[in-house]
Design a protein around this motif. Structure first.
Motif, PDB file in Angstrom:
ATOM      1  N   HIS A 161      -0.282  -6.966  11.030  1.00  0.00           N
ATOM      2  CA  HIS A 161      -0.266  -7.905  12.557  1.00  0.00           C
ATOM      3  C   HIS A 161      -0.789  -8.596  11.619  1.00  0.00           C
ATOM      4  CE1 HIS A 161       0.375  -4.131  14.198  1.00  0.00           C
ATOM      5  NE2 HIS A 161      -0.345  -3.215  14.121  1.00  0.00           N
ATOM      6  N   ILE A 162      -1.101  -9.754  10.692  1.00  0.00           N
ATOM      7  CA  ILE A 162      -1.967 -10.555  10.014  1.00  0.00           C
ATOM      8  C   ILE A 162      -0.410 -11.407   9.239  1.00  0.00           C
ATOM      9  CG2 ILE A 162      -3.675 -10.967   8.651  1.00  0.00           C
ATOM     10  CD1 ILE A 162      -5.518  -9.430   9.021  1.00  0.00           C
ATOM     11  N   ALA A 163      -0.660 -10.480   8.269  1.00  0.00           N
ATOM     12  CA  ALA A 163       0.442 -11.695   7.946  1.00  0.00           C
ATOM     13  C   ALA A 163       1.691 -11.964   8.459  1.00  0.00           C
ATOM     14  CB  ALA A 163       0.480 -11.027   6.137  1.00  0.00           C
ATOM     15  N   GLY A 164       2.871 -13.462   8.032  1.00  0.00           N
ATOM     16  CA  GLY A 164       3.613 -13.495   8.728  1.00  0.00           C
ATOM     17  C   GLY A 164       5.301 -13.066   7.635  1.00  0.00           C
ATOM     18  N   THR A 165       4.401 -13.050   5.779  1.00  0.00           N
ATOM     19  CA  THR A 165       5.384 -12.520   4.970  1.00  0.00           C
ATOM     20  C   THR A 165       4.594 -11.610   4.294  1.00  0.00           C
ATOM     21  OG1 THR A 165       6.490 -14.981   5.103  1.00  0.00           O
ATOM     22  CG2 THR A 165       6.276 -13.249   3.034  1.00  0.00           C
ATOM     23  N   CYS A 166       5.286 -10.256   4.193  1.00  0.00           N
ATOM     24  CA  CYS A 166       4.170  -9.811   3.619  1.00  0.00           C
ATOM     25  C   CYS A 166       4.762  -9.057   2.602  1.00  0.00           C
ATOM     26  CB  CYS A 166       4.202  -8.146   4.258  1.00  0.00           C
ATOM     27  SG  CYS A 166       2.989  -8.080   5.785  1.00  0.00           S
ATOM     28  N   LEU A 167       3.630  -8.602   1.124  1.00  0.00           N
ATOM     29  CA  LEU A 167       4.991  -8.920  -0.238  1.00  0.00           C
ATOM     30  C   LEU A 167       4.166  -7.235  -0.462  1.00  0.00           C
ATOM     31  CD1 LEU A 167       5.203 -11.621  -0.106  1.00  0.00           C
ATOM     32  CD2 LEU A 167       4.664 -11.479  -2.155  1.00  0.00           C
ATOM     33  N   LEU A 168       5.180  -6.470  -1.250  1.00  0.00           N
ATOM     34  CA  LEU A 168       4.577  -4.900  -1.430  1.00  0.00           C
ATOM     35  C   LEU A 168       5.257  -4.855  -3.195  1.00  0.00           C
ATOM     36  CD1 LEU A 168       3.738  -2.105  -0.900  1.00  0.00           C
ATOM     37  CD2 LEU A 168       6.353  -2.133  -0.105  1.00  0.00           C
ATOM     38  N   VAL A 169       3.751  -4.983  -3.907  1.00  0.00           N
ATOM     39  CA  VAL A 169       4.466  -4.902  -4.907  1.00  0.00           C
ATOM     40  C   VAL A 169       4.242  -3.433  -5.492  1.00  0.00           C
ATOM     41  CG1 VAL A 169       2.994  -5.782  -7.295  1.00  0.00           C
ATOM     42  CG2 VAL A 169       2.069  -7.166  -4.989  1.00  0.00           C
ATOM     43  N   HIS A 170       5.550  -3.303  -6.422  1.00  0.00           N
ATOM     44  CA  HIS A 170       5.633  -1.903  -7.221  1.00  0.00           C
ATOM     45  C   HIS A 170       5.916  -2.778  -8.575  1.00  0.00           C
ATOM     46  CE1 HIS A 170       7.553  -0.596  -3.238  1.00  0.00           C
ATOM     47  NE2 HIS A 170       8.162  -1.848  -3.243  1.00  0.00           N
ATOM     48  N   THR A 171       5.835  -1.118  -9.625  1.00  0.00           N
ATOM     49  CA  THR A 171       5.540  -1.021 -10.923  1.00  0.00           C
ATOM     50  C   THR A 171       7.087  -0.344 -10.983  1.00  0.00           C
ATOM     51  OG1 THR A 171       3.717   0.067 -10.877  1.00  0.00           O
ATOM     52  CG2 THR A 171       3.501  -1.997 -11.285  1.00  0.00           C
ATOM     53  N   PRO A 172       7.925  -0.392 -12.529  1.00  0.00           N
ATOM     54  CA  PRO A 172       8.888   0.393 -13.145  1.00  0.00           C
ATOM     55  C   PRO A 172       8.377   1.989 -13.140  1.00  0.00           C
ATOM     56  CG  PRO A 172       8.877  -1.521 -14.292  1.00  0.00           C
ATOM     57  CD  PRO A 172       7.087  -1.795 -13.587  1.00  0.00           C
ATOM     58  N   ASN A 173       9.303   2.240 -13.423  1.00  0.00           N
ATOM     59  CA  ASN A 173       8.819   4.188 -13.084  1.00  0.00           C
ATOM     60  C   ASN A 173       8.232   4.047 -12.193  1.00  0.00           C
ATOM     61  OD1 ASN A 173      10.018   4.116 -15.848  1.00  0.00           O
ATOM     62  ND2 ASN A 173       8.392   3.138 -16.935  1.00  0.00           N
TER      63      ASN A 173
END
Length: 321
Positions: A161-173
């Motif tokens: 609701h705030i960001a125009g572009t959302c980044l979701l950060v993952h890690t391996p495994n």
């Protein structure tokens, strides 16, 4: 030091006075008396910045990635504001992790303004003050505001609701975690970032992320979330991987928003969320203050404890439903 009026503070904020901006944010975050008057004056000077949200599991490297995004944006001569939403102290309500500890390399840059905020128990990872602080940073002239939130969870979707572009950060495994993730959190990601992609299992995790997106359906013309592999921690800048590709994808998504007038939907959602937050805050304060002043609050609580009523019936009675 002379106490400034709300109008004087806003005037100084708009001219880029960082010291007064910091004081204004503190005043707003602590909900002091001038809070609402300041925001009324700030609002016309806001609304133009690109807002990037960064979220993900703890330890995924969100802050390191944010550092690189700031560095790249500064290379484009963009002024950048950063809001880091930190866990709250249960005693003081303050942020436990300092912004200057996380982003020391940018603290002396006049084109970067960093602020840590306490989540203060908000399940979405965003306190209501976050909305106001973004507006203040926009009024300061920031071209981009980055909001980095607490670890990912179902309630983290507030970020959309705030960001125009959302980044979701993952890690391996994270294979099991990816499968177990509720649809909501995956749906907020415009860009999935597989960080620490030099670790064992990265290729498998990358494919799993790609497959999870491919399995979802998207309307014609809709943005299809991207998956970018990055290595954000290295002894030398040349050993970093995926940062330029990530920046290109962020720019690509921003272009997509503007090309199809999707930006109008983003702006509508942002203001709709803000309006709801302000209404909720004001109504809650008004109702609670009135109940407390009349002694009804204590009566209702005792009645609920005794089993004579319940919170739902009380709220219906108070609101005359």
């Amino acid at each position: 030091m002379k106490k400034l009026s709300a109008a004087e503070m806003v005037e100084r904020v708009v001219t880029g006075d960082r010291r007064i901006a910091a004081r204004t944010i503190t005043l707003v975050e602590n909900e002091m008396d001038e809070h609402h008057e300041i925001m009324k004056l700030i609002y016309p000077h806001s609304g133009q910045a690109r807002i990037i949200g960064v979220t993900g599991v703890g330890g995924a490297g969100k802050s390191t990635l944010t550092n690189h995004i700031v560095r790249k944006l500064r290379g484009q001569d963009k002024k950048v504001g950063v809001i880091v939403v930190d866990p709250s102290s249960p005693f003081s309500g303050g942020a436990l992790l300092g912004d200057r500890i996380r982003m020391q390399s940018h603290t002396l840059d006049p084109g970067v303004f960093i602020r840590s905020m306490a989540s203060r128990g908000y399940l979405g990872g965003l306190s209501k003050g976050t909305y106001d602080v973004i507006r203040i940073m926009e009024a300061m002239g920031m071209d981009v505001v980055i909001v980095e939130t607490l670890g990912a969870g179902q309630d983290e979707i507030d970020l959309i609701h705030i960001a125009g572009t959302c980044l979701l950060v993952h890690t391996p495994n994270m294979g099991d975690d990816i499968q177990a993730m509720k649809a909501g959190i995956m749906e907020i990601a415009d860009i999935n970032v597989l960080n620490k992609a030099d670790q064992e299992g990265a290729d498998t995790s990358f494919r799993q992320l790609r497959n999870s997106i491919s399995a979802a359906g998207f309307e014609a013309g809709a943005w299809v979330p991207k998956v970018i592999a990055t290595v954000s921690m290295a002894a030398k800048l040349e050993d970093l991987k995926g940062i330029d590709e990530l920046m290109d994808t962020i720019a690509e998504h921003d272009a997509h928003l503007h090309a199809g007038n999707h930006i109008d939907r983003v702006r509508f959602a942002r203001v709709e969320q803000e309006l709801g937050v302000v209404f909720k805050e004001k109504m809650e304060r008004k109702i609670y203050n009135e109940l407390k002043s009349t002694g009804k609050k204590k009566e209702y609580i005792n009645s609920i404890i005794e089993g004579a009523t319940n919170p739902y019936s009380v709220s219906d009675e108070v609101l005359n439903f």
